[in-house]
Design a protein around this motif. Structure first.
Motif, PDB file in Angstrom:
ATOM      1  N   ALA A  77     -15.037   0.081  -5.533  1.00  0.00           N
ATOM      2  CA  ALA A  77     -13.948  -0.305  -6.441  1.00  0.00           C
ATOM      3  C   ALA A  77     -13.078   0.899  -6.776  1.00  0.00           C
ATOM      4  CB  ALA A  77     -14.524  -0.925  -7.717  1.00  0.00           C
ATOM      5  N   LEU A  78     -13.708   2.074  -6.920  1.00  0.00           N
ATOM      6  CA  LEU A  78     -12.951   3.268  -7.297  1.00  0.00           C
ATOM      7  C   LEU A  78     -12.076   3.776  -6.158  1.00  0.00           C
ATOM      8  CD1 LEU A  78     -15.579   5.214  -9.442  1.00  0.00           C
ATOM      9  CD2 LEU A  78     -13.613   3.888 -10.222  1.00  0.00           C
ATOM     10  N   VAL A  79     -12.549   3.656  -4.916  1.00  0.00           N
ATOM     11  CA  VAL A  79     -11.765   4.196  -3.792  1.00  0.00           C
ATOM     12  C   VAL A  79     -11.034   3.079  -3.038  1.00  0.00           C
ATOM     13  CG1 VAL A  79     -13.337   6.153  -3.489  1.00  0.00           C
ATOM     14  CG2 VAL A  79     -13.663   4.099  -2.111  1.00  0.00           C
ATOM     15  N   ARG A  86      -3.209   5.543  -5.067  1.00  0.00           N
ATOM     16  CA  ARG A  86      -3.771   5.526  -6.418  1.00  0.00           C
ATOM     17  C   ARG A  86      -5.250   5.177  -6.385  1.00  0.00           C
ATOM     18  NH1 ARG A  86       0.889   2.860  -8.362  1.00  0.00           N
ATOM     19  NH2 ARG A  86      -0.263   0.928  -8.584  1.00  0.00           N
ATOM     20  N   TRP A  87      -6.042   5.961  -7.129  1.00  0.00           N
ATOM     21  CA  TRP A  87      -7.487   5.741  -7.181  1.00  0.00           C
ATOM     22  C   TRP A  87      -7.822   4.801  -8.323  1.00  0.00           C
ATOM     23  CZ3 TRP A  87     -10.270   8.269  -3.354  1.00  0.00           C
ATOM     24  CH2 TRP A  87      -9.555   9.227  -2.647  1.00  0.00           C
ATOM     25  N   GLY A  88      -9.048   4.337  -8.310  1.00  0.00           N
ATOM     26  CA  GLY A  88      -9.517   3.528  -9.426  1.00  0.00           C
ATOM     27  C   GLY A  88      -9.155   2.072  -9.272  1.00  0.00           C
ATOM     28  N   VAL A  89      -9.524   1.291 -10.280  1.00  0.00           N
ATOM     29  CA  VAL A  89      -9.297  -0.150 -10.252  1.00  0.00           C
ATOM     30  C   VAL A  89      -7.885  -0.427 -10.743  1.00  0.00           C
ATOM     31  CG1 VAL A  89     -10.225  -2.358 -10.981  1.00  0.00           C
ATOM     32  CG2 VAL A  89     -11.731  -0.378 -10.826  1.00  0.00           C
ATOM     33  N   GLY A 105      -1.178   2.676  -2.419  1.00  0.00           N
ATOM     34  CA  GLY A 105      -2.291   3.146  -1.599  1.00  0.00           C
ATOM     35  C   GLY A 105      -2.821   4.511  -1.970  1.00  0.00           C
ATOM     36  N   LEU A 126       0.827  -1.207   0.000  1.00  0.00           N
ATOM     37  CA  LEU A 126       0.000   0.000   0.000  1.00  0.00           C
ATOM     38  C   LEU A 126       0.862   1.259   0.000  1.00  0.00           C
ATOM     39  CD1 LEU A 126      -2.938  -0.946   2.352  1.00  0.00           C
ATOM     40  CD2 LEU A 126      -3.090  -0.315  -0.048  1.00  0.00           C
ATOM     41  N   ARG A 139      -8.180   1.195  -2.973  1.00  0.00           N
ATOM     42  CA  ARG A 139      -6.849   1.228  -2.357  1.00  0.00           C
ATOM     43  C   ARG A 139      -6.647   2.394  -1.399  1.00  0.00           C
ATOM     44  NH1 ARG A 139      -3.697  -0.277  -7.720  1.00  0.00           N
ATOM     45  NH2 ARG A 139      -5.201   1.292  -8.342  1.00  0.00           N
ATOM     46  N   PRO A 140      -7.033   3.625  -1.764  1.00  0.00           N
ATOM     47  CA  PRO A 140      -6.909   4.702  -0.768  1.00  0.00           C
ATOM     48  C   PRO A 140      -7.716   4.431   0.512  1.00  0.00           C
ATOM     49  CG  PRO A 140      -7.171   5.629  -2.943  1.00  0.00           C
ATOM     50  CD  PRO A 140      -7.395   4.145  -3.088  1.00  0.00           C
ATOM     51  N   LEU A 158      -8.499   1.485   1.747  1.00  0.00           N
ATOM     52  CA  LEU A 158      -7.798   0.430   2.482  1.00  0.00           C
ATOM     53  C   LEU A 158      -6.581   1.015   3.203  1.00  0.00           C
ATOM     54  CD1 LEU A 158      -7.831  -2.666   2.925  1.00  0.00           C
ATOM     55  CD2 LEU A 158      -6.237  -2.838   1.017  1.00  0.00           C
TER      56      LEU A 158
END
Lengths: 276, 302
Positions: B161-163, A118-121, A116, A112, B165-166, B168
């Motif tokens: 899905a869009l948010v 970065r936005w989106g899929v 971590g 991450l 990783r941030p 998490l």
């Protein structure tokens, strides 16, 4: 007190400073923490930030990270005003929100550090995985990659946090009290890992510590914060009875024990809390 | 219910086929499947962020909203949605510390329940509406209810899905995420809004009082069993789906409320995993907490 004592530790002095602070005043609401702080750090220096509780050690990091703004004076990081999200800085905070019984693998947290923000899929995790693996290897934590965070010891956790900070190949590391809660052996091991990073990569490193002794042999510089002001220079210049007495405006003794360990008497607030 | 005379065949294929001949059962399965997927995924974040009590409280806020809607002859789902997302936005704006402050949340929660009770006492109709909001009544879901559930669920899934990783990152290590420039407050607000929507649709199955069983318990098990966020969410969804499907199936043939079985299955899995893990731990002590026993000392003492 400024950069009065240039010294030779393999640090090149011809480059622009990594950090320069000029008469910085800062505080919370109306309470000043720093009344007048002037210091600089050169690229590749290993710096210990010490001082009594509440003197503004963590404040220094918040300033450098751009989370907090100085009231007055000038603060530059790599020649520019501090800004939040600067990829050139890696940060290990004093406290982590991570749940003590979280079973998330160490590698997932380190990754991450790369992905971590970065936005989106995300469709190509291979690059992040490689970056995480490199960072884990750099701190000697490759065997810990698959282990849940909940099973790691304090020293192992600090290595993981260090890898998380290192994952974007930053040029500066800000480590807030990574040695607290570690016994003296683990503390020295972690300092060794950090020192190797400083030497091998030339990462400018600021480490907030309560106890200077596990660090003292590796340091290029000490930044001592007390009384709203800052003294900086090599340990042998700053950690002396006259220098610290001048900083506090009250008598402070620096004692040496038979093994060369330093004890600072009179400066620390014996009833201080844990907040730096 | 029309299924009074349906005999249970002990043949899963025939039993399922019989059950799905009834449109209300198909509706329940379609909505239930979407709800379990959404609850399983968002529940993983609820557990990571330690805001399960906030999730519980949002359900209660939804109850007063639904009761007010009933009073004004509006579809209770809209009242639910308004109050859960409104409450979620408020908690999100107060920051993450507020979402873990249980005394304040508990105080507001009790007030909201009381408010809902007051609205219901004004309402002169039959109290079954209130009952179904409190404990869930998935078999009563209409076709438009199914459509709403699937649309709202899809919105939550796409937004997550869009948010991903941030969110998490901010959930696991907030201070570092903040230093990396992530908008912590906005992420918390988005999360609480999505949680409000997820709770609104989940209330249809388990009701506000049993929301924990779908929103928290499967994820709590998944967090203990997995080391990767992705697999954690998959396990969480699998448990929520299993509990929902079995609960609906049993309700159709045995006439007991689905909520009870969903809660019981989730509870049983939780107890089994916790028990199994502590049993394993007692057989294999952690290497760094206990020194290895000296075998020679053991034989000498015998």
């Amino acid at each position: 007190m400024t950069e009065a004592f240039p010294h030779a530790t393999g640090v090149r002095s011809d480059r622009a400073p990594a950090i320069s602070a000029d008469h910085v005043r800062v505080g919370y609401r109306s309470d000043p923490v720093w009344t007048d702080a002037t210091f600089s750090v050169r690229p590749g220096e290993f710096v210990a930030v010490i001082g009594p509780n509440g003197a503004g050690k963590t404040t220094m990091f918040r300033l450098l990270l751009g989370i907090q703004r100085p009231w007055s004076g000038s603060l530059r990081v790599f020649g520019a005003a501090p800004r939040r999200g600067n990829p050139r800085i890696g940060y290990v905070p004093q406290r982590h929100t991570i749940d003590a019984d979280s079973h998330v693998a160490a590698e997932a947290l380190v990754r991450l550090g790369a992905s971590g923000a970065r936005w989106g899929v995300g469709l190509s995790p291979a690059r992040d995985r490689a970056a995480a693996a490199r960072a884990l290897e750099a701190v000697g934590a490759t065997p810990l990659a698959g282990k849940p965070l909940s099973t790691l010891s304090g020293g192992e956790l600090q290595r993981i946090f260090l890898a998380e900070a290192l994952v974007g190949d930053p040029e500066m590391l800000l480590l807030d009290e990574p040695l607290s809660n570690l016994d003296i052996r683990r503390a020295r091991e972690l300092v060794e890992v950090v020192h190797e990073l400083v030497l091998a990569r030339g990462v400018t490193t600021l480490l907030v510590a309560h106890d200077i002794n596990p660090l003292i042999e590796c340091l290029d510089k000490v930044i001592y914060i007390a009384n709203g002001r800052v003294a900086s220079g090599p340990p042998s210049e700053v950690l002396t009875s006259p220098a610290l007495s001048a900083l506090y405006g009250a008598p402070v003794e620096v004692l040496h024990d038979s093994r060369g360990n330093l004890v600072i008497v009179g400066g620390e607030d014996p009833h201080g809390g844990e907040n730096g | 219910m029309t299924s009074d005379q349906i005999p249970f065949q002990w043949n899963l294929v025939t039993d399922l086929r019989t059950m799905w001949e009834f449109p209300f059962m198909r509706n329940a399965f379609e909505a239930g499947t979407m709800i379990a997927i959404v609850a399983g995924i968002i529940g993983y974040f609820v557990v990571l962020r330690r805001s399960s009590f906030a999730a519980h409280a949002l359900g209660h806020a939804g109850f007063s909203g639904a009761a007010a809607a009933v009073l004004y002859a509006v579809n209770p789902v809209y009242g639910l949605l308004l109050f859960t997302t409104g409450g979620g936005a408020l908690m999100g704006l107060l920051g993450r510390r507020a979402a873990t402050r249980d005394v304040e949340i508990g105080t507001v929660l009790a007030f909201m329940l009381g408010l809902g009770l007051l609205f219901l006492s004004f309402y002169n109709g039959y109290a079954s509406e209130a009952y179904s909001i409190l404990f869930g009544e998935i078999l009563g879901i209409s076709v438009s209810g199914v459509v709403f559930t699937i649309e709202a669920g899809a919105v939550v899934l796409v937004a997550l899905a869009l948010v991903y990783r941030p969110l998490l990152f901010a959930s696991l290590d907030e201070d570092v995420a903040e230093a990396k420039g992530l908008p912590i407050l906005a992420l918390g607000l988005i999360f609480m809004l999505l949680l409000g929507v997820a709770i609104t649709i989940a209330v249809q199955i388990v009701g506000v009082l049993l929301i924990f069983a779908l929103m928290v318990t499967p994820a709590a098990v998944a967090v203990r069993l997995t080391r990767r966020p992705w697999t954690g969410m998959l396990v969480s969804v699998a448990i929520a789906l299993f509990a929902t499907w079995v609960g609906l199936f049993v309700q159709f043939y045995a006439q007991y409320p689905a909520s009870f079985f969903i809660v019981s299955i989730a509870f049983a899995i939780y107890v089994a995993v916790r028990g199994g893990q502590s049993l394993l731990r007692s057989f294999a002590p952690r290497a760094n907490s206990t020194p290895p026993a000296d075998p020679s000392a053991a034989t000498n003492s015998g």
